[in-house]
Design an enzyme around this catalytic site. Structure first.
Site, PDB file in Angstrom:
ATOM      1  N   GLU A   1       0.841  -1.211   0.000  1.00  0.00           N
ATOM      2  CA  GLU A   1       0.000   0.000   0.000  1.00  0.00           C
ATOM      3  C   GLU A   1       0.872   1.256   0.000  1.00  0.00           C
ATOM      4  O   GLU A   1       0.539   2.258  -0.635  1.00  0.00           O
ATOM      5  CB  GLU A   1      -0.943   0.026   1.212  1.00  0.00           C
TER       6      GLU A   1
ATOM      7  N   TRP B   1       1.815   1.694  -3.515  1.00  0.00           N
ATOM      8  CA  TRP B   1       0.712   2.336  -4.275  1.00  0.00           C
ATOM      9  C   TRP B   1       0.746   3.850  -4.075  1.00  0.00           C
ATOM     10  O   TRP B   1       0.535   4.631  -4.999  1.00  0.00           O
ATOM     11  CB  TRP B   1      -0.660   1.830  -3.796  1.00  0.00           C
TER      12      TRP B   1
ATOM     13  N   TRP C   1     -20.716  10.708 -19.906  1.00  0.00           N
ATOM     14  CA  TRP C   1     -21.126  10.777 -18.499  1.00  0.00           C
ATOM     15  C   TRP C   1     -22.453  11.500 -18.397  1.00  0.00           C
ATOM     16  O   TRP C   1     -22.708  12.443 -19.159  1.00  0.00           O
ATOM     17  CB  TRP C   1     -20.061  11.514 -17.672  1.00  0.00           C
TER      18      TRP C   1
ATOM     19  N   ASN D   1     -10.931   2.077   2.621  1.00  0.00           N
ATOM     20  CA  ASN D   1     -10.511   1.939   1.218  1.00  0.00           C
ATOM     21  C   ASN D   1     -11.468   1.100   0.374  1.00  0.00           C
ATOM     22  O   ASN D   1     -11.809   1.471  -0.745  1.00  0.00           O
ATOM     23  CB  ASN D   1      -9.104   1.334   1.156  1.00  0.00           C
TER      24      ASN D   1
ATOM     25  N   TRP E   1     -16.554  10.974 -13.070  1.00  0.00           N
ATOM     26  CA  TRP E   1     -15.653  10.716 -11.936  1.00  0.00           C
ATOM     27  C   TRP E   1     -15.074  11.997 -11.358  1.00  0.00           C
ATOM     28  O   TRP E   1     -14.734  12.075 -10.187  1.00  0.00           O
ATOM     29  CB  TRP E   1     -14.524   9.765 -12.360  1.00  0.00           C
TER      30      TRP E   1
ATOM     31  N   TRP F   1      -9.857   7.504  -8.130  1.00  0.00           N
ATOM     32  CA  TRP F   1     -11.022   7.787  -8.975  1.00  0.00           C
ATOM     33  C   TRP F   1     -10.802   7.306 -10.406  1.00  0.00           C
ATOM     34  O   TRP F   1     -11.697   6.721 -11.016  1.00  0.00           O
ATOM     35  CB  TRP F   1     -11.382   9.282  -8.928  1.00  0.00           C
TER      36      TRP F   1
HETATM   37  C1  LIG Z   1     -11.697   6.688  -4.961  1.00  0.00           C
HETATM   38  C2  LIG Z   1     -10.532   6.687  -4.001  1.00  0.00           C
HETATM   39  C3  LIG Z   1     -10.096   7.886  -3.448  1.00  0.00           C
HETATM   40  C4  LIG Z   1      -9.010   7.909  -2.551  1.00  0.00           C
HETATM   41  N1  LIG Z   1      -8.596   9.109  -2.029  1.00  0.00           N
HETATM   42  C5  LIG Z   1      -7.528   9.154  -1.191  1.00  0.00           C
HETATM   43  C6  LIG Z   1      -7.054  10.382  -0.668  1.00  0.00           C
HETATM   44  O1  LIG Z   1      -7.547  11.468  -0.987  1.00  0.00           O
HETATM   45  N2  LIG Z   1      -6.010  10.332   0.221  1.00  0.00           N
HETATM   46  C7  LIG Z   1      -5.400   9.166   0.582  1.00  0.00           C
HETATM   47  O2  LIG Z   1      -4.466   9.182   1.391  1.00  0.00           O
HETATM   48  N3  LIG Z   1      -5.820   7.997   0.073  1.00  0.00           N
HETATM   49  C8  LIG Z   1      -6.863   7.937  -0.789  1.00  0.00           C
HETATM   50  N4  LIG Z   1      -7.285   6.734  -1.290  1.00  0.00           N
HETATM   51  C9  LIG Z   1      -6.521   5.520  -0.968  1.00  0.00           C
HETATM   52  C10 LIG Z   1      -6.989   4.740   0.277  1.00  0.00           C
HETATM   53  O3  LIG Z   1      -8.366   4.549   0.250  1.00  0.00           O
HETATM   54  C11 LIG Z   1      -6.613   5.426   1.597  1.00  0.00           C
HETATM   55  O4  LIG Z   1      -5.251   5.795   1.573  1.00  0.00           O
HETATM   56  C12 LIG Z   1      -6.821   4.488   2.784  1.00  0.00           C
HETATM   57  O5  LIG Z   1      -8.166   4.091   2.865  1.00  0.00           O
HETATM   58  C13 LIG Z   1      -6.413   5.190   4.065  1.00  0.00           C
HETATM   59  O6  LIG Z   1      -6.655   4.386   5.183  1.00  0.00           O
HETATM   60  P1  LIG Z   1      -5.461   3.851   6.076  1.00  0.00           P
HETATM   61  O7  LIG Z   1      -4.568   4.959   6.450  1.00  0.00           O
HETATM   62  O8  LIG Z   1      -6.071   3.051   7.170  1.00  0.00           O
HETATM   63  O9  LIG Z   1      -4.704   2.921   5.040  1.00  0.00           O
HETATM   64  P2  LIG Z   1      -3.823   1.600   5.190  1.00  0.00           P
HETATM   65  O10 LIG Z   1      -4.585   0.509   4.562  1.00  0.00           O
HETATM   66  O11 LIG Z   1      -3.331   1.403   6.560  1.00  0.00           O
HETATM   67  O12 LIG Z   1      -2.599   1.941   4.206  1.00  0.00           O
HETATM   68  C14 LIG Z   1      -1.434   2.658   4.657  1.00  0.00           C
HETATM   69  C15 LIG Z   1      -1.211   3.898   3.837  1.00  0.00           C
HETATM   70  O13 LIG Z   1      -0.924   3.559   2.497  1.00  0.00           O
HETATM   71  C16 LIG Z   1      -1.460   4.535   1.623  1.00  0.00           C
HETATM   72  N5  LIG Z   1      -2.451   3.899   0.744  1.00  0.00           N
HETATM   73  C17 LIG Z   1      -3.230   2.840   1.042  1.00  0.00           C
HETATM   74  N6  LIG Z   1      -3.972   2.508  -0.033  1.00  0.00           N
HETATM   75  C18 LIG Z   1      -3.654   3.361  -1.010  1.00  0.00           C
HETATM   76  C19 LIG Z   1      -4.089   3.527  -2.351  1.00  0.00           C
HETATM   77  N7  LIG Z   1      -4.988   2.722  -2.918  1.00  0.00           N
HETATM   78  N8  LIG Z   1      -3.572   4.546  -3.068  1.00  0.00           N
HETATM   79  C20 LIG Z   1      -2.647   5.374  -2.523  1.00  0.00           C
HETATM   80  N9  LIG Z   1      -2.197   5.259  -1.265  1.00  0.00           N
HETATM   81  C21 LIG Z   1      -2.692   4.269  -0.522  1.00  0.00           C
HETATM   82  C22 LIG Z   1      -2.137   5.585   2.489  1.00  0.00           C
HETATM   83  O14 LIG Z   1      -1.230   6.646   2.695  1.00  0.00           O
HETATM   84  C23 LIG Z   1      -2.404   4.827   3.763  1.00  0.00           C
HETATM   85  O15 LIG Z   1      -2.477   5.648   4.905  1.00  0.00           O
HETATM   86  C24 LIG Z   1      -8.369   6.698  -2.204  1.00  0.00           C
HETATM   87  C25 LIG Z   1      -8.817   5.493  -2.767  1.00  0.00           C
HETATM   88  C26 LIG Z   1      -9.887   5.482  -3.644  1.00  0.00           C
HETATM   89  C27 LIG Z   1     -10.359   4.180  -4.219  1.00  0.00           C
END
Ligand SMILES: Cc1cc2nc3c(=O)[nH]c(=O)nc-3n(C[C@H](O)[C@H](O)[C@H](O)COP(=O)(O)OP(=O)(O)OC[C@H]3O[C@@H](n4cnc5c(N)ncnc54)[C@H](O)[C@@H]3O)c2cc1C
Length: 481
Positions: free
Chosen positions: A288, A291, A320, A355, A373, A396
């Protein structure tokens, strides 16, 4: 008053609100010549980037903490506010002249607006015989470094990740410590700019401090707690929104009270230094973090995504729908699809969304309601306390099948099936949709008529079919063209 001799270094704080592992701050303090820190609130950026009131309040609370923490190290923090980003170069140069700073240090930010802002500042400083230095703290590997055999950026995540791990494991993964305490005589400024209250005067703020306390101590303790236990079950539980199974560190990473390097080192030490073997929970969590880097790199390698455009250009012609009422029902969490409504209400209540749910609601908006989107992207930014351009845009564009390594257009989540799988006993739904509190577990994902709760606003099967057909037409016409 400090002498006007150019002897100190000006550190421009942005989304790097921490003392530890902050390369700009650390390196400025190492010089031992005195450091002045500055934060600039830009009204234009807040409006254009739809920054969430909860995020602005989170920034405000972090600034308060930073003022105290920096003062203990004899580093004053000056607060400035500008209407437009174009005013920043002049404001920073005046400050550096007034307070006797020969150089400007800052940590890079990668979306196009921020890059342009920083280029303008760097040029202005250069033209006025002042130095600047840019550091990288927002990512583990800076954009532009991870390249395939042809020297091109990766568009597929798994290939990017393979190369990323090869490169990252060669780096000395030791986060910087605290910045050195500065000479007391250099710890004053002649003008501290605005007070924190006046800096945010008239700015719409939302206080979510009970859920999201500010500061790097809080961020580090959340990280330690997560790395000490839940990280081990991350792979098996991370998709279950009713469980506290993910780190909830995203707001801290977004505002920069925590660095990704601190996260990676904590994960590695929970896994005896192993990157891609050992605990599956840890290696999945490291993915993650990759990512996160990946999407930051995408914004630099493909700046078209910063211009409200899809990365896959041909998808810009997708028809859209423009339906304000449907969009509003989605925003309010009144779609009649329980998991979607619970998720959207989680966002409204907490400024954060799990997420798995972000993917479900984004697919629902784009593939079942067929709403652009970009509207969803903007709504998320206006609500998320962890709003981050790169991650949000990436998420998105993934959901809308317009981005790099995106979900194929024909693989559309069915929100009811997702709900049955990831919230099997409906615990999450009941928490956020009290109207459904008494519905049986068997029926909660697709409830019978319940007073006060709407019927589904769209036929999931028919809308799915229609969207796939429209994507097929689009791909057909783009391959002919
Ligand atoms: C439509 C959509 C919009 C999103 N918008 C954002 C946003 O504005 N800001 C944001 O930080 N994340 C975003 N995410 C990614 C992800 O959903 C969140 O980072 C995550 O839910 C944060 O929860 P956590 O800190 O418990 O993550 P954990 O699961 O603990 O992951 C650890 C860290 O990894 C990073 N991470 C995890 N998943 C992703 C991912 N898919 N893409 C990029 N980084 C990731 C984050 O920094 C997160 O804090 C988005 C995902 C989607 C599908």
């Amino acid at each position: 008053m400090v002498s006007s001799e150019n002897q100190r270094i000006l550190v421009w704080l942005r989304n790097d609100m921490r003392l530890r592992d902050n390369p700009a701050l650390y390196n400025a303090a190492e010089a031992g010549e005195g450091v002045v820190a500055v934060y600039v609130l830009c009204e234009d950026f807040i409006e254009r980037h739809s920054t969430a009131p909860s995020r602005l309040d989170f920034i405000r609370r972090h600034l308060r903490q930073m003022q105290t923490d920096l003062a203990e190290r004899n580093i004053p923090l000056v607060l400035l506010r500008v209407r437009r980003a174009g005013e920043i170069p002049h404001q920073l140069l005046s400050l550096s002249r007034r307070e006797g700073c020969h150089s400007l240090y800052f940590n890079a930010e990668y979306p196009l607006d921020e890059l342009n802002r920083d280029r303008a500042v760097a040029e202005y400083f250069h033209d006025h015989d002042r130095h600047y230095k840019r550091f990288h703290d927002r990512v583990i590997l800076p954009p532009g470094k991870v390249r395939n055999g042809q020297g091109e950026p990766y568009q597929v995540f798994t290939a990017f990740k393979r190369r990323w791990i090869q490169m990252a494991r060669e780096l000395p993964m030791v986060p910087h410590g605290l910045p050195a305490v500065q000479p007391k005589a250099l710890g004053q400024v002649s003008d501290a700019g605005m007070t924190l209250d006046s800096l945010f005067r008239g700015v719409h703020l939302k206080d979510l401090s009970a859920l999201w306390p500010a500061g790097e101590e809080e961020a580090l303790s959340r990280l330690a707690e997560f790395a000490d236990g839940p990280i081990r079950d991350y792979k098996s539980k991370r998709d279950l929104p009713a469980e506290a199974a993910t780190s909830t560190l995203s707001p801290y990473l977004a505002v920069g009270s925590l660095s990704p390097r601190q996260c990676l080192t904590a994960a590695l030490s929970a896994n005896e230094g192993r990157w891609d073997e050992g605990s599956e929970g840890v290696t999945t969590w490291i993915s993650e973090l990759v990512w996160r880097d990946f999407y930051q790199h995408v914004t630099v390698d493909f700046p078209v995504v910063c211009k409200h455009k899809p990365l896959q250009g041909h998808t810009d012609a997708f028809p859209w729908r423009d339906d304000e009422e449907d969009f509003n029902r989605w925003r309010r969490g009144e779609t009649g699809i329980p998991i979607v409504d619970a998720a959207m209400r989680q966002l409204l209540d907490t400024g954060w969304m799990h997420n798995r749910l972000r993917m479900i609601v984004a697919m629902f908006l784009t593939k079942n309601l067929r709403i652009d989107w970009r509207l969803g992207e903007r709504w998320f930014m206006s609500q998320l306390i962890d709003g981050d351009f790169a991650a949000n845009n990436g998420g998105w564009q993934w959901s809308a099948s317009t981005g790099t390594d995106a979900a194929p257009y024909f693989r559309i989540f069915n929100p009811v099936t997702q709900s049955e799988r990831f919230d099997p006993d409906g615990r999450f739904i009941r928490k956020y949709v009290p109207e459904l509190a008494r519905v049986s577990t068997r029926q909660i994902h697709q409830p019978p008529p319940v007073p006060g709760y709407p019927a589904p606003m769209v036929d999931l099967k028919a809308s799915r079919k229609e969207t796939i057909a429209l994507f097929q037409q689009l791909n057909g016409s783009s391959s002919k063209g």
